[in-house]
Write a protein that holds these residues in place. Structure first.
Motif, PDB file in Angstrom:
ATOM      1  N   GLN A  77      45.400  39.875  36.700  1.00 37.79           N
ATOM      2  CA  GLN A  77      44.194  40.034  35.885  1.00 37.79           C
ATOM      3  C   GLN A  77      44.534  40.143  34.404  1.00 37.79           C
ATOM      4  O   GLN A  77      43.862  39.553  33.558  1.00 37.79           O
ATOM      5  N   ASP A  80      45.538  36.714  32.987  1.00 37.92           N
ATOM      6  CA  ASP A  80      44.570  35.637  33.198  1.00 37.92           C
ATOM      7  C   ASP A  80      44.288  34.916  31.878  1.00 37.92           C
ATOM      8  O   ASP A  80      43.868  35.534  30.902  1.00 37.92           O
ATOM      9  N   ARG A  83      41.123  35.470  29.726  1.00 36.17           N
ATOM     10  CA  ARG A  83      40.922  36.695  28.941  1.00 36.17           C
ATOM     11  C   ARG A  83      41.320  36.438  27.491  1.00 36.17           C
ATOM     12  O   ARG A  83      42.375  35.879  27.230  1.00 36.17           O
ATOM     13  N   ILE A 114      44.397  37.674  45.027  1.00 29.19           N
ATOM     14  CA  ILE A 114      43.017  37.561  44.562  1.00 29.19           C
ATOM     15  C   ILE A 114      42.308  36.377  45.207  1.00 29.19           C
ATOM     16  O   ILE A 114      41.145  36.470  45.591  1.00 29.19           O
TER      17      ILE A 114
END
Length: 121
Positions: A77, A80, A83, A114
């Motif tokens: 995350q 990523d 972002r 994920i």
């Protein structure tokens, strides 16, 4: 810094969860005593001690595996590319205390988790 033994090679197969032993709360006084560990030192019966120690080992191993999965998910995350504040592998490695190569592998592993691919990075 070296990578933890259990985390050097993220698992390649789907996780197998066992119900871990309950970890009873250890009072502060007991924790301060280095000889005290979940009352194992006070057990007289070696068969009972082996059974409880095995339960604890499995519980801690399962907890470490789950924590590694959450590390991987968080790493994926944070890295990523969608972002605006994404972390590079180098910055992620620095933050987590990993090597850059290991950070990349953890991101890939986390992306697989994920996406629902289990442990196949």
């Amino acid at each position: 810094m070296t990578e933890p033994q259990s985390a050097q090679n993220p698992r390649k197969s789907a996780p197998q969860y066992r119900r871990p032993a309950s970890l009873a709360f250890e009072p502060a006084a007991a924790v301060a005593d280095p000889e005290h560990f979940f009352d194992l030192e006070s057990m007289e019966d070696p068969a009972r001690m082996l059974a409880r120690a095995t339960e604890l080992a499995l519980a801690f191993r399962a907890a470490a595996e789950r924590a590694t999965e959450f590390q991987a998910i968080a790493a994926a995350q944070l890295a990523d590319p969608r972002r605006f504040d994404r972390l590079t592998y180098a910055r992620l490695a620095e933050q987590a205390g990993w090597t850059e190569d290991y950070a990349k592998r953890m991101v890939e592993y986390g992306e697989g988790l994920i996406a629902g691919r289990g442990g196949t990075p």
